[in-house]
Design a protein around this motif. Structure first.
Motif, PDB file in Angstrom:
ATOM      1  N   ASN A 172      11.125  36.076  82.432  1.00 60.30           N
ATOM      2  CA  ASN A 172      12.168  36.382  81.389  1.00 60.30           C
ATOM      3  C   ASN A 172      13.256  37.510  81.616  1.00 60.30           C
ATOM      4  OD1 ASN A 172      11.068  34.009  80.361  1.00 60.30           O
ATOM      5  ND2 ASN A 172      10.110  35.125  78.498  1.00 60.30           N
ATOM      6  N   GLU A 218      16.357  36.855  82.603  1.00 66.27           N
ATOM      7  CA  GLU A 218      17.783  36.188  82.693  1.00 66.27           C
ATOM      8  C   GLU A 218      18.774  37.349  82.636  1.00 66.27           C
ATOM      9  OE1 GLU A 218      17.970  33.171  79.980  1.00 66.27           O
ATOM     10  OE2 GLU A 218      18.215  34.367  78.384  1.00 66.27           O
ATOM     11  N   SER A 227       8.422  32.072  83.499  1.00 64.90           N
ATOM     12  CA  SER A 227       9.335  32.333  82.473  1.00 64.90           C
ATOM     13  C   SER A 227       9.663  31.062  81.522  1.00 64.90           C
ATOM     14  CB  SER A 227      10.717  32.838  83.281  1.00 64.90           C
ATOM     15  OG  SER A 227      10.555  33.903  83.915  1.00 64.90           O
ATOM     16  N   ASP A 239      12.926  31.414  80.158  1.00 65.44           N
ATOM     17  CA  ASP A 239      14.453  31.323  79.958  1.00 65.44           C
ATOM     18  C   ASP A 239      14.965  30.741  81.324  1.00 65.44           C
ATOM     19  OD1 ASP A 239      13.776  33.378  81.948  1.00 65.44           O
ATOM     20  OD2 ASP A 239      14.878  34.774  80.735  1.00 65.44           O
ATOM     21  N   SER A 240      16.110  31.133  81.852  1.00 66.45           N
ATOM     22  CA  SER A 240      16.684  30.626  82.923  1.00 66.45           C
ATOM     23  C   SER A 240      16.699  31.572  84.336  1.00 66.45           C
ATOM     24  CB  SER A 240      18.211  30.513  82.516  1.00 66.45           C
ATOM     25  OG  SER A 240      18.824  32.038  82.508  1.00 66.45           O
TER      26      SER A 240
END
Length: 267
Positions: free
Chosen positions: A25, A27, A57, A59-60
């Motif tokens: 996580n 990003e 993760s 997220d992105s």
């Protein structure tokens, strides 16, 4: 803009140095960290590469790596579903092929100029070179609480029982002979905060020494470590490492690891 001929020439040859960046996580911090790292490596006069390990993760983080623009320093993604920084570092190091490898944190808290020093020492014959915030010549900006600082002192005292002579096992800046660390990390079983201790201990068991170098280190916001939540687990991890190394030493163990270890003694 099309890639330069220099970039094509660099990326057409196998990297001499690969650096692993574990990420969970990340990003927010990863794009800036990758820009810094790639800019540094692009100035080195030999092929290099970066491996980002997405540690499950939500997220992105993974998408950032998948869409990273092509350049003189290839950046590729390795996915690791097993939770823990140690698991991510293990997956990344096992995916390397270069003669020299290392890993650093996504926040780039350690000044990347230390890569020049670490790589030069590896070329001169050292096999394990690690950054140390406890080194007399290190410049450390630390915003941690007093409780966390006291906890770090206690952890280092215990870690020195397992990796004698090393003052800071936890700085996220470590470089290795590639063949050595791939053999050492294959047996890694500690995936939490203390994984560095087991990794260095396994390198020592394979006959290497650990050389600490000074670093410029800046405490970055976003640390997930909490003394209240994680201290008991860390003590348990250290105990398991100690028992594991005593019970099943590697065939190439050095004399140091053939002797009984004193779990409460000092080096």
């Amino acid at each position: 803009m099309p890639p330069s001929p220099l970039g094509d020439e660099r990326t057409s040859r196998p990297p001499l140095l690969e650096i692993v960046v574990p990420a969970f996580n990340e990003e927010r911090r990863l794009p800036g960290g990758l820009l810094q790292l790639c800019a540094k490596l692009a100035r080195m006069p030999f092929p290099t590469a970066v491996i980002v390990v997405d540690n499950n993760s939500t997220d992105s983080t993974g998408e950032i790596v998948r869409t990273w623009p092509r350049g003189p320093v290839p950046v590729r993604l390795v996915e690791c579903a097993t939770p823990g920084k140690g698991a991510a570092v293990r997956a990344g190091l096992l995916d390397t092929r270069a003669p020299f490898v290392g890993f650093c944190d996504a926040d780039m808290a350690t000044d990347l100029n230390a890569i020049d020093v670490a790589f030069g020492l590896l070329l001169s014959g050292e096999r394990v070179v690690v950054g140390s915030r406890a080194h007399a010549f290190s410049d450390v900006e630390n915003r941690h609480s007093r409780v966390r600082e006291l906890g770090a002192v206690g952890f280092r005292a215990l870690a020195r029982v397992l990796v004698r002579g090393v003052s800071d096992t936890q700085c996220g800046f470590k470089f290795f002979d590639g063949a050595l660390v791939r053999e050492a990390v294959a047996g890694l079983r500690t995936f939490g905060f203390a994984f560095d201790v087991e990794l260095l201990a396994r390198c020592v068991a394979l006959g290497s020494t650990v050389l600490e170098i000074p670093v410029n280190w800046r405490d970055m916001p976003g640390s997930r470590f909490s003394p209240a939540r994680h201290s008991a687990g860390i003590l348990l991890e250290l105990g398991r490492i100690w028992l594991r190394l005593r019970a099943a030493p590697s065939p190439g163990v050095s004399p140091r690891w053939e002797q009984p270890l004193d779990p409460v003694g000092s080096p």
